[in-house]
Design a protein around this motif. Sequence first.
Motif, PDB file in Angstrom:
ATOM      1  N   GLU B  13      36.705 -21.519  30.754  1.00  0.00           N
ATOM      2  CA  GLU B  13      36.089 -20.213  30.531  1.00  0.00           C
ATOM      3  C   GLU B  13      35.458 -20.130  29.151  1.00  0.00           C
ATOM      4  OE1 GLU B  13      38.562 -16.892  31.320  1.00  0.00           O
ATOM      5  OE2 GLU B  13      38.628 -17.283  33.479  1.00  0.00           O
ATOM      6  N   GLU B  16      32.292 -21.992  29.226  1.00  0.00           N
ATOM      7  CA  GLU B  16      31.241 -21.260  29.941  1.00  0.00           C
ATOM      8  C   GLU B  16      30.659 -20.157  29.062  1.00  0.00           C
ATOM      9  OE1 GLU B  16      32.257 -19.809  33.936  1.00  0.00           O
ATOM     10  OE2 GLU B  16      30.553 -18.432  33.723  1.00  0.00           O
ATOM     11  N   ARG B  17      31.539 -19.452  28.353  1.00  0.00           N
ATOM     12  CA  ARG B  17      31.052 -18.396  27.450  1.00  0.00           C
ATOM     13  C   ARG B  17      30.155 -18.992  26.370  1.00  0.00           C
ATOM     14  NH1 ARG B  17      36.322 -15.953  28.145  1.00  0.00           N
ATOM     15  NH2 ARG B  17      36.010 -14.074  29.394  1.00  0.00           N
ATOM     16  N   SER B  20      26.797 -19.727  27.831  1.00  0.00           N
ATOM     17  CA  SER B  20      26.025 -18.503  28.004  1.00  0.00           C
ATOM     18  C   SER B  20      25.392 -18.070  26.688  1.00  0.00           C
ATOM     19  CB  SER B  20      26.915 -17.377  28.521  1.00  0.00           C
ATOM     20  OG  SER B  20      27.466 -17.735  29.760  1.00  0.00           O
ATOM     21  N   ARG B  21      26.204 -18.138  25.611  1.00  0.00           N
ATOM     22  CA  ARG B  21      25.700 -17.740  24.292  1.00  0.00           C
ATOM     23  C   ARG B  21      24.532 -18.612  23.874  1.00  0.00           C
ATOM     24  NH1 ARG B  21      30.960 -16.879  22.382  1.00  0.00           N
ATOM     25  NH2 ARG B  21      31.281 -14.636  22.187  1.00  0.00           N
ATOM     26  N   LEU B  23      22.517 -20.368  25.729  1.00  0.00           N
ATOM     27  CA  LEU B  23      21.341 -20.155  26.570  1.00  0.00           C
ATOM     28  C   LEU B  23      20.571 -18.911  26.142  1.00  0.00           C
ATOM     29  CD1 LEU B  23      22.761 -20.973  30.120  1.00  0.00           C
ATOM     30  CD2 LEU B  23      20.840 -22.121  29.026  1.00  0.00           C
ATOM     31  N   THR B  24      21.296 -17.869  25.716  1.00  0.00           N
ATOM     32  CA  THR B  24      20.663 -16.605  25.356  1.00  0.00           C
ATOM     33  C   THR B  24      20.051 -16.661  23.958  1.00  0.00           C
ATOM     34  OG1 THR B  24      22.422 -15.630  26.666  1.00  0.00           O
ATOM     35  CG2 THR B  24      21.030 -14.102  25.484  1.00  0.00           C
ATOM     36  N   PRO B  26      17.921 -18.636  22.113  1.00  0.00           N
ATOM     37  CA  PRO B  26      16.492 -18.738  21.750  1.00  0.00           C
ATOM     38  C   PRO B  26      15.735 -17.416  21.911  1.00  0.00           C
ATOM     39  CG  PRO B  26      17.117 -20.562  23.177  1.00  0.00           C
ATOM     40  CD  PRO B  26      18.289 -19.645  23.125  1.00  0.00           C
ATOM     41  N   ALA B  27      15.927 -16.720  23.036  1.00  0.00           N
ATOM     42  CA  ALA B  27      15.219 -15.452  23.263  1.00  0.00           C
ATOM     43  C   ALA B  27      15.594 -14.438  22.188  1.00  0.00           C
ATOM     44  CB  ALA B  27      15.549 -14.906  24.647  1.00  0.00           C
ATOM     45  N   VAL B  28      16.916 -14.352  21.903  1.00  0.00           N
ATOM     46  CA  VAL B  28      17.376 -13.384  20.906  1.00  0.00           C
ATOM     47  C   VAL B  28      16.813 -13.735  19.535  1.00  0.00           C
ATOM     48  CG1 VAL B  28      19.434 -12.533  19.709  1.00  0.00           C
ATOM     49  CG2 VAL B  28      19.444 -12.733  22.197  1.00  0.00           C
ATOM     50  N   VAL B  30      13.961 -15.427  18.806  1.00  0.00           N
ATOM     51  CA  VAL B  30      12.521 -15.149  18.730  1.00  0.00           C
ATOM     52  C   VAL B  30      12.288 -13.656  18.509  1.00  0.00           C
ATOM     53  CG1 VAL B  30      10.346 -15.131  20.030  1.00  0.00           C
ATOM     54  CG2 VAL B  30      11.806 -17.144  20.100  1.00  0.00           C
ATOM     55  N   ILE B  31      13.007 -12.807  19.296  1.00  0.00           N
ATOM     56  CA  ILE B  31      12.787 -11.364  19.175  1.00  0.00           C
ATOM     57  C   ILE B  31      13.313 -10.841  17.846  1.00  0.00           C
ATOM     58  CG2 ILE B  31      13.361  -9.110  20.186  1.00  0.00           C
ATOM     59  CD1 ILE B  31      13.225 -10.443  22.912  1.00  0.00           C
ATOM     60  N   THR B  32      14.459 -11.386  17.387  1.00  0.00           N
ATOM     61  CA  THR B  32      15.008 -10.912  16.118  1.00  0.00           C
ATOM     62  C   THR B  32      14.071 -11.261  14.959  1.00  0.00           C
ATOM     63  OG1 THR B  32      17.212 -11.266  17.013  1.00  0.00           O
ATOM     64  CG2 THR B  32      17.058 -10.918  14.650  1.00  0.00           C
ATOM     65  N   ILE B  33      13.621 -12.523  14.919  1.00  0.00           N
ATOM     66  CA  ILE B  33      12.806 -12.941  13.773  1.00  0.00           C
ATOM     67  C   ILE B  33      11.417 -12.316  13.814  1.00  0.00           C
ATOM     68  CG2 ILE B  33      11.787 -14.913  12.560  1.00  0.00           C
ATOM     69  CD1 ILE B  33      14.106 -16.594  13.638  1.00  0.00           C
ATOM     70  N   ILE B  36      12.268  -7.795  15.356  1.00  0.00           N
ATOM     71  CA  ILE B  36      13.127  -6.837  14.655  1.00  0.00           C
ATOM     72  C   ILE B  36      12.935  -6.940  13.141  1.00  0.00           C
ATOM     73  CG2 ILE B  36      15.512  -6.111  14.261  1.00  0.00           C
ATOM     74  CD1 ILE B  36      16.129  -7.035  17.124  1.00  0.00           C
TER      75      ILE B  36
END
Lengths: 269, 306
Positions: B13, B16-17, B20-21, B23-24, B26-28, B30-33, B36
């Motif tokens: 578990e 898996e967590r 998940s982190r 995988l998420t 790169p998107a976070v 790009v949007i943060t830099i 935001i």
Amino acid sequence: MAKDRSTDMRYQPGFGPLAMICLAVLYAPILVLVAFAFNANASVAQWTGFSTKWFATALFNESFHAAALNTMLISVSATIIATMAATAAALGTTRVKAWRGQTAAFMTINLPLMVPEIITAVSALSFFALLGQVFNINLGIGNLILAHSVFCIPFAYMPIRARLEDMDFTLDQAAADLYATPWMTFRRVTLPLLMPGIASGIALAFIVSFDDFTITQLVAGPGQTTLPIYIWTQVRRPITPELNAMCTILLSISILFISLSVLIGQKRR
Amino acid sequence: MSDTASVSLALREKAERRRSRLLTLPAVLVITIFGILPLLVIVAFSFMSPGAYGGVEPPFTLEAYVSFLFSRDIFDDTLTFTPDYVLIYLRSLTFALGTTFVCLLLGFPTAYFMVTRPVESRKWWLLLVTIPFWSNLLIRTYAIMFIIRDEGLINNTLIGMGLINQPIVMLYTNFSIVLGLFYSFLPFMVLPLYSSLEKLDFRLVEAGYDLYATRSRVLWRIIVPMAKPGIVAGCLLVFIPTIGAYVTPLILGGGTHLMVGDLIAQQFGSSRNWPLGAAQAIILMAGVLVALFFYVRTTSEAKLHG
């Protein structure tokens, strides 16, 4: 279900005509614009006869070519970056064991949809100006690609996530039971099933980047004219049927991608 | 379950967590830099002084926010309240609220009409509204300009029919802006209303009629309340882009009928007052956050009572 019963029950007086008025308002201006792209006369006020010559003029216009090349470079790059990031993020946030920060990540991904475009535009302009002045970093057209990637991510993310939510995960389990490695399962089972969502995401990301005007106009440097920016420079001049022809070409590309995205989306049901 | 089994389950578990982190991430990132961080940059810019050729300079100052409300006398530095900017904000707010209301008034019957079509034809009606939703806003706005110009199709037709001698001036007026906003953002109202009404259980409508309710009573007491999530979402989706609208007033307002979006862009362009533009953007963002706050409150209330 109710649909077999009398349609009378669903009827509300006047709603049909109001709907027709709305659709007429939505389509009449576009249809008139497209019709006048086929006007034989150089004047855009009087209809004189049918001709496709303005499309030829538009397609041989070199500024239009240059703008089209810039647009393709920016839209294709932004679409690739956004779709890859959005696919990974959808896999990391949909139907997985809850992890700390997941809600925050989800909100971050959707944030670009909540900020008015003009604010995104001036903040991107300020950010890249700061990078240029203080850190001496100038990415050229890369600035536009990155700014576009930001607002393309949520649009690519939505259909991919929706597809993942509808997906049947027993197939993944079956693959695992047959001793497929996690990578094999992903490559041979999950990814093919996810493909319609990804294709839909690609189409949406491409459209929003291809059509973007506000953010591009503020962030673009000299020589970074895209198709919408070029259209804008022509709108400010005396109008010619050539402009209508260019608009018709751009609209056709958008409509093609929208229809693709919708058709792919419907196929999954 | 043995200890080793539960330990290996916990490890799996955890892995898996972690996956998940990752995988998420790169998107976070790009949007943060690039999404935001720039918002924080304009917050900082709003507290600085304008540079001579655009951009900003030290020192830190509240001048941008002061000049939003007051004009400073160049000789004796006295402040006089100048409502020019505030009036533009109020105009934009009025336009945004008015557009949202008209979109709801006409969009609701449209969405209702669409969901009451036979199932097979419904997807074509939906496509008809989806196409303008995704089409190029600049070109759609130009299309409006094209027909309401002094020598546009409407005026030419009316003159040709001998109904008027002089063209009716529609372009570059408040009317053209509100028409343009309505036309631009109507699909943003219809689509969420459609998905909300699609889930409407018509057995409730039938129950209403069985209890001798009139058509209008069924509409106001059953259909409209059931569509509330769609109404709220649609209003928000229309309100946010209209209050910050840039393209519509730019093309249909002709530079004389400013809205907030153009005002902000002007500070970053010809006026070369980036701190003032940044401050104006932040004031607009604060307004949007208030709207979002009401949205979250309404939707969470609906969940509580639903």
